[in-house]
Design a protein around this motif. Sequence first.
Motif: not given
Length: 315
Positions: A178-185
């Motif tokens: 998902g985009g959320g975890p990718a953004t967080q990292d």
Amino acid sequence: MHRRLLIASILAAPAIARAQTQPLRLIVPAPPGGSTDILARILIERAGAALGQAIVVDNRGGAGGIIGTEAAARAAADGNTIILGHNQTHASNQWMARNLPYNVIESFTPVARLATVHHATVVPANSHARNMAGLIEMGRGGRRVSYASSQAGSASHVIAETFVRRSGMDAVHVPYRGGGPATQDTVAGVVDFYVSTWPGVVSLVREGRLRALSIGATQRVPGFPDLPTTAEAGVPFMAVDAWFGLFAPRGVDAARVTRLSEAFLAALAQPETAERATQAGLNAAPMGPAAFAEFQQAEVRRWQDMATLTGIVME
């Protein structure tokens, strides 16, 4: 015979009434918080009022949208389950996913295209890359860089991989759920860059927690006058928009499809709704059922070409 028909219609009436008054299930094939979910929640109140029917969002993320999309394909064709799909679930997955349990065209009836979003290339706030040329230099300078994607086979993966290949960078792909975890990292500096939908990162760019290097728009976006377009940054091939649209399971009554389309497009046209979409980085792009069906077929062909170019296969 007339008496039997009358009895049958009386017995069927409660079932028809239940079908009309039960909530409409809107499957979002992604976790809460991403662009698809944001768009759904912007529209459901006004669309539900137009339909005279409550709308319940059912988030079913995972497997590049396949889990939620399969659930929609297998749902009863009574017009009370629809899905807010996008270019991956209803185009690229046809070519990039192994053993897809549905057909992106044959299993669904297009209802309405709602919006498009641009993709932006972002890096951590403390990255040495100040622009796209600097990012390319990083990837050619003897150090392997890493890039995130929201899912193997997603648009973010395909666009980034195309960029890596055409620029001659040494880079490794890091897929996320998902985009959320990718953004967080990306914010945390775990990866060097991420090609994200603009709604997923615009607030973080505004806050200075991410740096945007380019955006795949035809002109600079309002509020970010210093953010170059991909054409201005020298990477015009990265200007690939994501799109979002409603689909019903194949077999839903045409009149119901029309009513659903009209209700959601009317909701999208409301000034307050349109403003909320714009603030979230979404671009209203309304299409009715016939035009959307033609558009989807063209997109399926386009993503077939991109799948061939990159050789990406989602396991």
